[in-house]
Design a protein around this motif. Structure first.
Motif, PDB file in Angstrom:
ATOM      1  N   GLY A 159       0.817  -1.203   0.000  1.00 52.85           N
ATOM      2  CA  GLY A 159       0.000   0.000   0.000  1.00 52.85           C
ATOM      3  C   GLY A 159       0.852   1.255   0.000  1.00 52.85           C
ATOM      4  N   ARG A 160       0.202   2.361   0.224  1.00 52.49           N
ATOM      5  CA  ARG A 160       0.870   3.653   0.176  1.00 52.49           C
ATOM      6  C   ARG A 160       1.858   3.802   1.337  1.00 52.49           C
ATOM      7  N   GLN A 161       3.046   4.304   1.042  1.00 46.01           N
ATOM      8  CA  GLN A 161       4.051   4.558   2.064  1.00 46.01           C
ATOM      9  C   GLN A 161       4.510   6.004   1.928  1.00 46.01           C
ATOM     10  N   GLU A 162       4.069   6.849   2.849  1.00 41.71           N
ATOM     11  CA  GLU A 162       4.322   8.284   2.761  1.00 41.71           C
ATOM     12  C   GLU A 162       5.617   8.665   3.466  1.00 41.71           C
ATOM     13  N   ASP A 163       6.214   9.750   2.987  1.00 40.30           N
ATOM     14  CA  ASP A 163       7.404  10.316   3.618  1.00 40.30           C
ATOM     15  C   ASP A 163       7.051  11.476   4.541  1.00 40.30           C
ATOM     16  N   MET A 164       6.050  12.267   4.170  1.00 41.68           N
ATOM     17  CA  MET A 164       5.695  13.471   4.924  1.00 41.68           C
ATOM     18  C   MET A 164       4.630  13.133   5.963  1.00 41.68           C
ATOM     19  N   VAL A 165       5.045  12.429   7.026  1.00 34.17           N
ATOM     20  CA  VAL A 165       4.079  11.950   8.007  1.00 34.17           C
ATOM     21  C   VAL A 165       4.038  12.850   9.237  1.00 34.17           C
ATOM     22  N   THR A 166       2.846  13.051   9.769  1.00 33.05           N
ATOM     23  CA  THR A 166       2.646  13.675  11.077  1.00 33.05           C
ATOM     24  C   THR A 166       1.717  12.759  11.856  1.00 33.05           C
ATOM     25  N   MET A 167       1.992  12.586  13.151  1.00 33.04           N
ATOM     26  CA  MET A 167       1.186  11.661  13.942  1.00 33.04           C
ATOM     27  C   MET A 167       1.512  11.823  15.416  1.00 33.04           C
ATOM     28  N   PRO A 168       0.616  11.388  16.293  1.00 32.45           N
ATOM     29  CA  PRO A 168       0.982  11.291  17.709  1.00 32.45           C
ATOM     30  C   PRO A 168       2.121  10.277  17.869  1.00 32.45           C
ATOM     31  N   ALA A 169       3.105  10.593  18.674  1.00 36.13           N
ATOM     32  CA  ALA A 169       4.252   9.707  18.819  1.00 36.13           C
ATOM     33  C   ALA A 169       3.863   8.360  19.401  1.00 36.13           C
ATOM     34  N   SER A 170       2.803   8.325  20.198  1.00 37.80           N
ATOM     35  CA  SER A 170       2.378   7.069  20.810  1.00 37.80           C
ATOM     36  C   SER A 170       1.902   6.049  19.786  1.00 37.80           C
ATOM     37  N   GLU A 171       1.599   6.493  18.556  1.00 37.42           N
ATOM     38  CA  GLU A 171       1.232   5.544  17.502  1.00 37.42           C
ATOM     39  C   GLU A 171       2.420   4.682  17.096  1.00 37.42           C
ATOM     40  N   VAL A 172       3.634   5.200  17.299  1.00 35.93           N
ATOM     41  CA  VAL A 172       4.836   4.440  16.981  1.00 35.93           C
ATOM     42  C   VAL A 172       5.181   3.495  18.121  1.00 35.93           C
ATOM     43  N   ASP A 173       5.169   4.013  19.341  1.00 30.88           N
ATOM     44  CA  ASP A 173       5.442   3.194  20.510  1.00 30.88           C
ATOM     45  C   ASP A 173       4.782   3.830  21.730  1.00 30.88           C
ATOM     46  N   PRO A 174       4.192   3.027  22.617  1.00 28.12           N
ATOM     47  CA  PRO A 174       3.495   3.593  23.780  1.00 28.12           C
ATOM     48  C   PRO A 174       4.385   4.423  24.698  1.00 28.12           C
ATOM     49  N   SER A 175       5.698   4.216  24.631  1.00 24.96           N
ATOM     50  CA  SER A 175       6.609   4.955  25.512  1.00 24.96           C
ATOM     51  C   SER A 175       6.832   6.391  25.051  1.00 24.96           C
ATOM     52  N   LEU A 176       6.437   6.731  23.821  1.00 25.29           N
ATOM     53  CA  LEU A 176       6.714   8.042  23.257  1.00 25.29           C
ATOM     54  C   LEU A 176       5.584   9.019  23.538  1.00 25.29           C
ATOM     55  N   ARG A 177       5.948  10.285  23.680  1.00 26.03           N
ATOM     56  CA  ARG A 177       4.977  11.335  23.952  1.00 26.03           C
ATOM     57  C   ARG A 177       5.089  12.433  22.889  1.00 26.03           C
ATOM     58  N   GLY A 178       4.108  13.293  22.848  1.00 26.60           N
ATOM     59  CA  GLY A 178       4.136  14.403  21.912  1.00 26.60           C
ATOM     60  C   GLY A 178       3.753  13.991  20.508  1.00 26.60           C
ATOM     61  N   HIS A 179       4.159  14.823  19.531  1.00 23.58           N
ATOM     62  CA  HIS A 179       3.840  14.584  18.135  1.00 23.58           C
ATOM     63  C   HIS A 179       5.115  14.427  17.300  1.00 23.58           C
ATOM     64  N   LEU A 180       4.957  13.769  16.171  1.00 21.68           N
ATOM     65  CA  LEU A 180       6.050  13.575  15.227  1.00 21.68           C
ATOM     66  C   LEU A 180       5.767  14.341  13.944  1.00 21.68           C
ATOM     67  N   ALA A 181       6.834  14.910  13.395  1.00 21.10           N
ATOM     68  CA  ALA A 181       6.766  15.682  12.148  1.00 21.10           C
ATOM     69  C   ALA A 181       7.587  14.982  11.078  1.00 21.10           C
ATOM     70  N   PRO A 182       7.445  15.376   9.818  1.00 23.49           N
ATOM     71  CA  PRO A 182       8.282  14.799   8.766  1.00 23.49           C
ATOM     72  C   PRO A 182       9.761  15.078   9.023  1.00 23.49           C
ATOM     73  N   PHE A 183      10.590  14.105   8.703  1.00 25.63           N
ATOM     74  CA  PHE A 183      12.039  14.245   8.774  1.00 25.63           C
ATOM     75  C   PHE A 183      12.548  14.536   7.369  1.00 25.63           C
ATOM     76  N   VAL A 184      13.344  15.592   7.223  1.00 23.35           N
ATOM     77  CA  VAL A 184      13.719  16.086   5.904  1.00 23.35           C
ATOM     78  C   VAL A 184      14.439  15.029   5.063  1.00 23.35           C
ATOM     79  N   MET A 185      15.145  14.097   5.697  1.00 22.83           N
ATOM     80  CA  MET A 185      15.907  13.099   4.942  1.00 22.83           C
ATOM     81  C   MET A 185      15.134  11.813   4.691  1.00 22.83           C
ATOM     82  N   ALA A 186      13.891  11.749   5.175  1.00 24.01           N
ATOM     83  CA  ALA A 186      13.130  10.500   5.072  1.00 24.01           C
ATOM     84  C   ALA A 186      12.933  10.043   3.630  1.00 24.01           C
TER      85      ALA A 186
END
Length: 412
Positions: free
Chosen positions: A220-247
């Motif tokens: 399926g679709r695999q995006e580079d410009m992702v924004t999401m709550p950090a907890s979606e990646v791992d329960p230990s993470l807090r805050g939000h995630l932004a796109p990484f320029v080198m992704a």
């Protein structure tokens, strides 16, 4: 162990540039005694100035990036070529091909997807026939990403915990400047892709560096410009995630590693990268703002009036931060995955020094030394256009750990 049939073990090409000097300085301080090193570039006067500045007695090799005969001769004289001369689409193609022909290992700092794709098409089979390891992207692009997933996979394998599935690299801490060379490479790619729809499609494909796109699993679709709550990646993470320029580049390198290994990471391996913007209540806004700003940068570089303004404020090629600012830089990248057995794992790649300069000089220098001096530790390969993980692998991990970088993996 060295190959006495060749005059040198390592040649640093582009040694008079900002990053080239940093790489040469690292080798001067940390290469094992007896390593045969030369400095190369197009200006003998500037090369001599670098040699005196570093207080070394290394030979000088004069070769222009467009002089195929001179580059052929240079490549045939050494075991490994390091090149810091970019943009690589302009200044790297002839040299990479010379190394592939000569059976000479090659490392660079490219983050240019179109250059890497062209090099694969032009050099992969040739390098396999000569045994050359053409290893692109041996700096901040893309060693932390590629080696981070490599050690993660190795730990999962050791634990017999299945294969990797959804995997995300999170830039959890970063301090450093943007390289003028990186900006120049972005300008060049924008110029090329703005004129050719076919090249834009290649640049946008998540599998643009894969050996066989048709053999890749349909995930399926695999995006580079992702924004999401950090907890979606791992329960230990807090805050939000932004796109990484080198992704948009790193993800393609990691996917190539998986494919070159026969999809050893897993046929359900999905990979993305993102950057933490903190845990404050404003982190969702910061994440969206980062996404808009990155998109605006690429669009701005394609619009002449905006580009004129950007060119006046963005870093220039051949320039970089002061030595003190380089020393104060750092980065931490954490990779999170869930395996097919439902087990969660994480890997960490952390280093001191400005990511694009001080830390990159160490990564590039140690990659070359591993190829030149640690042959028995390298992954089994017939050669080709490889990645840091598939071309150097654990030999590079060992050297970077010895150089003070933290590279770990563990079960959560």
């Amino acid at each position: 162990m060295t190959d006495q049939a060749r005059e040198f073990d390592v040649i640093v090409y582009g040694a008079t540039g900002f990053v080239g000097v940093l790489v040469a300085r690292h080798l001067a301080g940390f290469a094992p005694a007896g390593t045969r090193i030369a400095l190369a570039g197009r200006s003998p006067e500037k090369l001599e100035a670098v040699r005196q500045r570093l207080k070394v007695d290394w030979p000088l090799v004069v070769a222009d990036a467009t002089d195929a005969a001179a580059l052929d001769t240079m490549a045939a004289s050494t075991r490994v070529v390091i090149t810091t001369a970019g943009p690589y689409a302009k200044y790297g193609r002839v040299l990479a091909h010379s190394c592939a022909k000569a059976g000479t290992d090659y490392v660079d700092l490219t983050g240019e997807v179109l250059f890497a794709r062209d090099s694969i098409d032009e050099n992969h089979e040739l390098a396999r026939s000569t045994g050359a390891r053409i290893v692109h992207s041996c700096g901040f692009d893309s060693i932390p990403s590629d080696i981070g997933v490599h050690v993660l996979h190795s730990q999962v394998q050791a634990d017999e915990a299945g294969e990797l599935t959804d995997t995300t690299l999170v830039v959890t801490s970063l301090r450093g400047g943007v390289s003028g060379g990186t900006i120049d490479s972005m300008r060049y790619q924008v110029d090329v892709m703005s004129k050719d729809r076919g090249l834009r499609r290649i640049g946008a494909s998540p599998y643009s560096l894969s050996p066989d796109r048709q053999a890749e699993p349909d995930l399926g679709r695999q995006e580079d410009m992702v924004t999401m709550p950090a907890s979606e990646v791992d329960p230990s993470l807090r805050g939000h995630l932004a796109p990484f320029v080198m992704a948009s580049y790193n993800t393609r390198v990691v996917r190539r590693s998986n494919a070159l290994r026969g999809w050893a990471y897993g046929r359900r391996f999905r990979y993305r990268e993102a950057m933490s913007v903190g845990t404050s209540p404003l982190s969702p806004v910061l994440a969206i703002g980062t996404k808009v700003a990155l998109g605006g940068l690429f669009v701005g570089l394609a619009v002449p009036p905006v580009r004129y303004v950007l060119d006046r404020v963005l870093p220039k090629p051949g320039t970089g931060p002061s030595e003190q600012r380089q020393k104060s830089g750092h980065f931490t990248m954490d990779v999170f995955t869930t395996t097919t057995t439902g087990t969660r794992y994480t890997a960490r790649f952390r280093a001191k020094g400005d990511p694009g300069y001080a830390a990159t000089a160490v990564m590039l220098g140690e990659a070359a030394l591993a190829l030149a001096l640690d042959r028995e530790k390298l992954p089994k390969s017939e050669g080709g256009v490889l990645t840091p993980a598939t071309g150097i692998g654990d030999a590079l991990v060992d050297r970077l750990r010895t150089a003070g970088m933290e590279i770990t993996a563990r079960k959560l």
